[in-house]
Design an enzyme around this catalytic site. Structure first.
Site, PDB file in Angstrom:
ATOM      1  N   PHE A 155       0.813  -1.223   0.000  1.00  0.00           N
ATOM      2  CA  PHE A 155       0.000   0.000   0.000  1.00  0.00           C
ATOM      3  C   PHE A 155       0.845   1.270   0.000  1.00  0.00           C
ATOM      4  O   PHE A 155       0.368   2.338  -0.378  1.00  0.00           O
ATOM      5  CB  PHE A 155      -0.936   0.010   1.227  1.00  0.00           C
ATOM      6  CG  PHE A 155      -0.264   0.448   2.504  1.00  0.00           C
ATOM      7  CD1 PHE A 155      -0.090   1.805   2.791  1.00  0.00           C
ATOM      8  CD2 PHE A 155       0.229  -0.472   3.423  1.00  0.00           C
ATOM      9  CE1 PHE A 155       0.547   2.232   3.958  1.00  0.00           C
ATOM     10  CE2 PHE A 155       0.860  -0.062   4.586  1.00  0.00           C
ATOM     11  CZ  PHE A 155       1.026   1.293   4.853  1.00  0.00           C
ATOM     12  N   LYS A 179      -1.069  -7.232  -9.197  1.00  0.00           N
ATOM     13  CA  LYS A 179      -2.044  -7.338  -8.096  1.00  0.00           C
ATOM     14  C   LYS A 179      -1.647  -6.249  -7.104  1.00  0.00           C
ATOM     15  O   LYS A 179      -0.773  -6.439  -6.260  1.00  0.00           O
ATOM     16  CB  LYS A 179      -1.957  -8.731  -7.461  1.00  0.00           C
ATOM     17  CG  LYS A 179      -3.207  -9.219  -6.747  1.00  0.00           C
ATOM     18  CD  LYS A 179      -3.702  -8.348  -5.618  1.00  0.00           C
ATOM     19  CE  LYS A 179      -2.892  -8.476  -4.350  1.00  0.00           C
ATOM     20  NZ  LYS A 179      -3.295  -7.450  -3.332  1.00  0.00           N
ATOM     21  N   GLU A 182      -4.912  -3.819  -1.909  1.00  0.00           N
ATOM     22  CA  GLU A 182      -6.357  -3.578  -1.860  1.00  0.00           C
ATOM     23  C   GLU A 182      -6.684  -2.320  -1.063  1.00  0.00           C
ATOM     24  O   GLU A 182      -7.823  -1.859  -1.053  1.00  0.00           O
ATOM     25  CB  GLU A 182      -7.078  -4.801  -1.264  1.00  0.00           C
ATOM     26  CG  GLU A 182      -6.746  -5.143   0.185  1.00  0.00           C
ATOM     27  CD  GLU A 182      -5.468  -5.982   0.351  1.00  0.00           C
ATOM     28  OE1 GLU A 182      -4.490  -5.760  -0.402  1.00  0.00           O
ATOM     29  OE2 GLU A 182      -5.445  -6.823   1.264  1.00  0.00           O
ATOM     30  N   SER A 232       5.448  -6.887   3.402  1.00  0.00           N
ATOM     31  CA  SER A 232       6.029  -7.174   4.718  1.00  0.00           C
ATOM     32  C   SER A 232       6.833  -8.480   4.682  1.00  0.00           C
ATOM     33  O   SER A 232       6.618  -9.339   3.818  1.00  0.00           O
ATOM     34  CB  SER A 232       4.906  -7.272   5.745  1.00  0.00           C
ATOM     35  OG  SER A 232       4.004  -8.275   5.350  1.00  0.00           O
ATOM     36  N   CYS A 287       9.496   1.879   3.386  1.00  0.00           N
ATOM     37  CA  CYS A 287      10.410   0.781   3.723  1.00  0.00           C
ATOM     38  C   CYS A 287      11.820   1.311   3.956  1.00  0.00           C
ATOM     39  O   CYS A 287      12.652   0.641   4.531  1.00  0.00           O
ATOM     40  CB  CYS A 287      10.431  -0.249   2.614  1.00  0.00           C
ATOM     41  SG  CYS A 287      11.083   0.422   1.098  1.00  0.00           S
ATOM     42  N   GLU A 388       9.010  -4.054  13.089  1.00  0.00           N
ATOM     43  CA  GLU A 388       8.777  -2.924  12.179  1.00  0.00           C
ATOM     44  C   GLU A 388       7.444  -2.275  12.559  1.00  0.00           C
ATOM     45  O   GLU A 388       6.386  -2.886  12.423  1.00  0.00           O
ATOM     46  CB  GLU A 388       8.714  -3.430  10.734  1.00  0.00           C
ATOM     47  CG  GLU A 388       8.583  -2.297   9.734  1.00  0.00           C
ATOM     48  CD  GLU A 388       8.405  -2.782   8.291  1.00  0.00           C
ATOM     49  OE1 GLU A 388       7.767  -3.819   8.072  1.00  0.00           O
ATOM     50  OE2 GLU A 388       8.915  -2.077   7.389  1.00  0.00           O
TER      51      GLU A 388
HETATM   52  P1  NAD Z   1       1.646  -6.558   3.119  1.00  0.00           P
HETATM   53  O1  NAD Z   1       2.690  -7.614   3.198  1.00  0.00           O
HETATM   54  O2  NAD Z   1       0.529  -6.592   4.092  1.00  0.00           O
HETATM   55  O3  NAD Z   1       0.933  -6.612   1.664  1.00  0.00           O
HETATM   56  C1  NAD Z   1       1.685  -6.619   0.469  1.00  0.00           C
HETATM   57  C2  NAD Z   1       0.886  -7.327  -0.613  1.00  0.00           C
HETATM   58  O4  NAD Z   1       0.684  -8.690  -0.212  1.00  0.00           O
HETATM   59  C3  NAD Z   1      -0.495  -6.727  -0.852  1.00  0.00           C
HETATM   60  O5  NAD Z   1      -0.749  -6.747  -2.234  1.00  0.00           O
HETATM   61  C4  NAD Z   1      -1.427  -7.657  -0.086  1.00  0.00           C
HETATM   62  O6  NAD Z   1      -2.708  -7.755  -0.683  1.00  0.00           O
HETATM   63  C5  NAD Z   1      -0.717  -8.997  -0.127  1.00  0.00           C
HETATM   64  N1  NAD Z   1      -0.909  -9.787   1.100  1.00  0.00           N
HETATM   65  C6  NAD Z   1      -1.103  -9.326   2.371  1.00  0.00           C
HETATM   66  N2  NAD Z   1      -1.184 -10.362   3.233  1.00  0.00           N
HETATM   67  C7  NAD Z   1      -1.047 -11.491   2.510  1.00  0.00           C
HETATM   68  C8  NAD Z   1      -1.037 -12.877   2.839  1.00  0.00           C
HETATM   69  N3  NAD Z   1      -1.196 -13.299   4.088  1.00  0.00           N
HETATM   70  N4  NAD Z   1      -0.849 -13.758   1.851  1.00  0.00           N
HETATM   71  C9  NAD Z   1      -0.686 -13.353   0.573  1.00  0.00           C
HETATM   72  N5  NAD Z   1      -0.690 -12.053   0.206  1.00  0.00           N
HETATM   73  C10 NAD Z   1      -0.866 -11.130   1.147  1.00  0.00           C
HETATM   74  O7  NAD Z   1       2.395  -5.163   3.118  1.00  0.00           O
HETATM   75  P2  NAD Z   1       1.740  -3.709   3.190  1.00  0.00           P
HETATM   76  O8  NAD Z   1       1.209  -3.500   4.566  1.00  0.00           O
HETATM   77  O9  NAD Z   1       0.859  -3.480   2.034  1.00  0.00           O
HETATM   78  O10 NAD Z   1       3.049  -2.810   2.960  1.00  0.00           O
HETATM   79  C11 NAD Z   1       3.919  -2.447   3.999  1.00  0.00           C
HETATM   80  C12 NAD Z   1       5.088  -3.398   4.089  1.00  0.00           C
HETATM   81  O11 NAD Z   1       5.779  -3.429   2.841  1.00  0.00           O
HETATM   82  C13 NAD Z   1       6.120  -2.959   5.118  1.00  0.00           C
HETATM   83  O12 NAD Z   1       6.578  -4.100   5.789  1.00  0.00           O
HETATM   84  C14 NAD Z   1       7.224  -2.347   4.277  1.00  0.00           C
HETATM   85  O13 NAD Z   1       8.513  -2.354   4.870  1.00  0.00           O
HETATM   86  C15 NAD Z   1       7.182  -3.228   3.075  1.00  0.00           C
HETATM   87  N6  NAD Z   1       7.789  -2.589   1.926  1.00  0.00           N
HETATM   88  C16 NAD Z   1       9.020  -3.011   1.559  1.00  0.00           C
HETATM   89  C17 NAD Z   1       9.673  -2.410   0.491  1.00  0.00           C
HETATM   90  C18 NAD Z   1      11.038  -2.851   0.078  1.00  0.00           C
HETATM   91  O14 NAD Z   1      11.491  -2.382  -0.946  1.00  0.00           O
HETATM   92  N7  NAD Z   1      11.714  -3.710   0.804  1.00  0.00           N
HETATM   93  C19 NAD Z   1       9.041  -1.366  -0.203  1.00  0.00           C
HETATM   94  C20 NAD Z   1       7.778  -0.965   0.186  1.00  0.00           C
HETATM   95  C21 NAD Z   1       7.154  -1.592   1.269  1.00  0.00           C
END
Ligand code: NAD
Length: 503
Positions: A155, A179, A182, A232, A287, A388
Site C-alpha cells: 500500500f 495485483k 487492496e 512485509s 520501507c 517494524e
Molecule cells: P503486506 O505484506 O501486508 O501486503 C503486500 C501485498 O501482499 C499486498 O498486495 C497484499 O494484498 C498482499 N498480502 C497481504 N497479506 C497477505 C497474505 N497473508 N498472503 C498473501 N498475500 C498477502 O504489506 P503492506 O502492509 O501493504 O506494505 C507495507 C510493508 O511493505 C512494510 O513491511 C514495508 O517495509 C514493506 N515494503 C518493503 C519495500 C522494500 O522495498 N523492501 C518497499 C515498500 C514496502
C-alpha cells in the site's frame, strides 16, 4: 466509525479493458484523512486470475517479438502521459494512502524515472559477442523475455512500486499481471489506462485486484514465469517459498528497520533534519524510513534538543492541505497497531520524549492520524526496536563507540538501508564496507538508488537473488541464451566426434 459518501466500485483490467465481473468478495477503500469509505474493490478468485493470465499469455508472444523500436515508442508515449497526468495520480495517492501531496508527486517522479530508464531498452538488452572462439565460429549471448510475469505490491507506494517492475518487464518483452494493494488500488487502474493510451497492445498489462486469495492463485498459476513481490517480511517469505516451489523465478522484498548512526563529529543540524525527515515522512510508512537513530558517544543531548525543536514545528494534517508535512496512516487498523506499539514502548521501559498520541492534528474527524513520536533509551528486546512499526515512531538507542553501533546494525535481522552521519571520511568508508544492508547512505538518510542502479536489501529485507529495477531488473525479467554459430566455410573438417583439440 466509517461513513460512506459517493462511493464507486472499482473494476479489474483484463485484455486491455475494464472487467466488471461481479466478485463474491470485496473490500472497502477508505479516505485516510477522514476515514470515510470512498469505494469498493472487487477481490479476484482463482478463475479471474486465470482469465487475466490467459489474456496475458495470448498477448505475450507478439509483444515479445515486437521490435525494440516499437516497444520503445510505447514506453516513450507512456512517459509523456505519466508526466501530463502526474497531478491526477498524486491526487489518488493522497486520497487513498494519505501522504501529503508533495510526497505523492515525488513518488510519481521516482516511478517516471524508471520508465525513462526502460526507454533505453535497446541498450539494456544488448548481448555480448566473442568472435572466432574457434575456427570460423562466433559465440554470442541473447536475453529473451520470460513470457507472463506478475507483480504483487504494497500500500505504501501505489505508483512507485508497480513502476519499479512494470516498465522494465514490458521493455524486456513480457506481459505483466499486477495485483496492487487492496488498500489503495485506484492508481493502478489509471496506469492501465495510460498504458493503453500509449499504444500498449491489449492483454500485455492487466490488473487483478484482491487479497490473499488472488495472491495464492498467482503463486500457483503455471502460466506465470516470475513473481516480483514487495511487502512485509512474513508475506515476502511466504511468497518466495510458495512461488519457488511452483517453479517460478521470484524476487520478494520485505520489511525493514533502518538504522541511522550519528557519530559525535557529525553536522548535527544536518543529522537532525535528516532523522526527522526520514523518520516522519509519509508518517513513517516507507520501507526506507529511518526508524532507529543510533547516537554514539556524547551526541545524544545536543541532537535530541535539535530533534525536539524540529518535531514541534511539523504540521500533521490532511495531505491535501497546503503546508502539511505529514498526513494520516493508511487505515484505522494500522493506526490501532501503531498506537499499540507506543503503549508497549512505555511498558517496556523506554523513555517517551514526544508522544504523538497527544499532539493536536489538523485533520478530518475519523482520519487515521497520529503525530510524530520519539523514544529514547531504547534497547533490543523491546517491541519498538525489534519489530517494524511502520508509523511515525523514531526510536533512539545510545552506544559508546562506532564499533558498538555497527554491531547493532549487524545483529538486526533486517538489512534494507543503513546510514551514517559523520564528517570523518575514514569512518564513513568503514561503514560503507561493513554495514550489513543493501543500501547505504553517507550523510544521506534515505539512500534509495536511482532507476539505473538496482534497489534491494539484505537479510530478511529481501528473499531472492536479484534486486529491482536497474541492471538487476533487466536480468530478472529476461533469461539468457548463448548461441554458438558457424557458417560453413572451406575450413569445415567433415564428421568429427571428438571435442576439437585445437582452435
Ligand atoms: P503486506 O505484506 O501486508 O501486503 C503486500 C501485498 O501482499 C499486498 O498486495 C497484499 O494484498 C498482499 N498480502 C497481504 N497479506 C497477505 C497474505 N497473508 N498472503 C498473501 N498475500 C498477502 O504489506 P503492506 O502492509 O501493504 O506494505 C507495507 C510493508 O511493505 C512494510 O513491511 C514495508 O517495509 C514493506 N515494503 C518493503 C519495500 C522494500 O522495498 N523492501 C518497499 C515498500 C514496502
Amino acid at each position: 466509525m466509517a461513513t460512506t459518501t459517493g462511493t464507486r466500485t472499482l473494476h479489474h483490467w483484463i485484455g486491455g479493458r475494464p472487467d466488471g465481473t461481479p466478485a463474491a468478495r470485496s473490500g472497502a477503500i477508505t479516505a485516510s484523512a477522514t476515514g470515510a469509505v470512498s469505494g469498493h474493490v472487487p477481490f479476484a478468485a482463482a478463475a479471474l486470475v486465470a482469465r487475466a493470465v490467459a489474456a496475458a499469455a495470448a498477448a505475450a508472444e507478439d509483444w515479445g517479438r515486437a521490435s525494440l523500436g516499437r516497444r520503445a515508442k510505447v514506453l516513450f508515449a507512456f512517459r509523456a502521459l505519466l508526466d501530463e497526468r502526474r497531478d491526477e495520480l498524486a491526487a489518488l495517492i493522497v486520497r487513498e494512502h494519505g501522504k501529503v501531496r508533495a510526497d505523492a508527486l515525488g513518488e510519481v517522479q521516482r516511478g517516471l524515472e524508471v520508465v525513462e530508464f526502460a526507454c533505453g531498452l535497446g541498450h539494456l538488452l544488448k548481448g555480448e559477442l566473442s568472435a572466432e572462439v574457434s575456427g570460423g565460429v562466433d559465440s554470442y549471448s541473447l536475453r529473451q523475455p520470460l513470457g507472463v510475469v506478475a507483480g504483487i505490491t504494497p500500500f505504501n507506494f501505489p505508483v512507485m512500486v508497480p513502476m519499479w517492475m512494470v516498465p522494465i518487464a514490458l521493455a524486456c518483452g513480457n506481459a505483466f499481471v499486477l495485483k496492487p494493494s487492496e488498500q489503495d488500488p485506484s492508481p493502478s487502474l489509471l496506469i492501465a489506462e495510460l498504458l493503453r493510451e500509449a499504444g500498449l497492445p491489449d492483454g500485455v498489462f492487466s490488473v487483478v485486484h484482491g487479497d490473499r486469495e488472488a495472491v495464492e492463485a498467482i503463486l500457483a498459476h503455471p502460466g506465470i514465469a516470475a513473481v516480483s513481490f514487495v511487502g512485509s517480511t512474513p508475506v515476502a517469505r511466504h511468497v518466495h517459498e510458495t512461488a519457488t516451489r511452483h517453479g517460478k523465478r521470484v524476487q520478494a522484498l520485505g520489511g525493514a528497520k533502518n538504522h541511522a548512526v550519528v557519530l559525535p563529529d557529525a553536522d548535527l543540524d544536518l543529522a537532525a533534519d535528516a532523522l526527522v525527515s526520514a523518520g516522519y515522512g509519509s508518517a513513517g510508512q516507507r520501507c526506507m524510513a529511518v526508524s532507529v537513530g543510533v547516537l554514539v558517544g556524547d551526541v545524544a543531548v545536543p541532537l535530541i534538543a535539535r530533534l525536539r525543536e524540529r518535531i514541534a514545528a511539523l504540521v500533521v494534517a490532511d495531505g491535501t492541505r497546503p503546508g502539511a508535512d505529514m498526513g494520516p496512516l493508511v487505515s484505522a487498523a494500522h493506526l490501532e497497531r501503531v498506537r499499540g506499539y507506543v503503549e508497549r514502548g512505555v511498558q517496556d521501559g523506554a523513555t517517551l520524549l514526544v508522544d504523538g498520541r497527544e499532539l493536536p492534528v489538523d485533520g478530518g474527524k475519523g482520519g487515521h492520524f497520529i503525530g510524530p513520536t520519539l523514544f529514547d533509551d531504547v534497547e533490543p528486546g523491546m517491541a519498538i526496536y525489534d519489530e517494524e512499526v511502520f508509523g511515525p515512531v523514531l526510536v533512539l538507542v545510545r552506544r559508546a563507540t562506532y564499533r558498538e553501533a555497527l554491531d547493532l546494525v549487524a545483529a538486526n535481522p533486517y538489512g534494507n538501508g543503513a546510514a551514517i552521519f559523520t564528517n570523518d571520511g575514514g569512518a564513513a568508508r568503514a561503514f560503507e564496507q561493513e554495514a550489513g544492508a543493501g543500501m547505504v547512505g553517507i550523510n544521506v538518510p534515505i539512500p534509495v538508488p536511482m532507476a539505473y542502479h538496482s534497489f534491494g536489501g539484505w537479510k530478511d529485507s529481501l528473499f531472492g537473488d536479484l534486486h529491482v529495477h536497474g541492471p538487476d531488473g533487466v536480468r530478472f525479467y529476461t533469461r539468457g541464451k548463448v548461441v554458438t554459430r558457424r557458417w560453413p566455410d572451406p575450413r569445415h573438417r567433415g564428421v568429427d566426434l571428438g571435442f576439437p583439440a585445437e582452435g
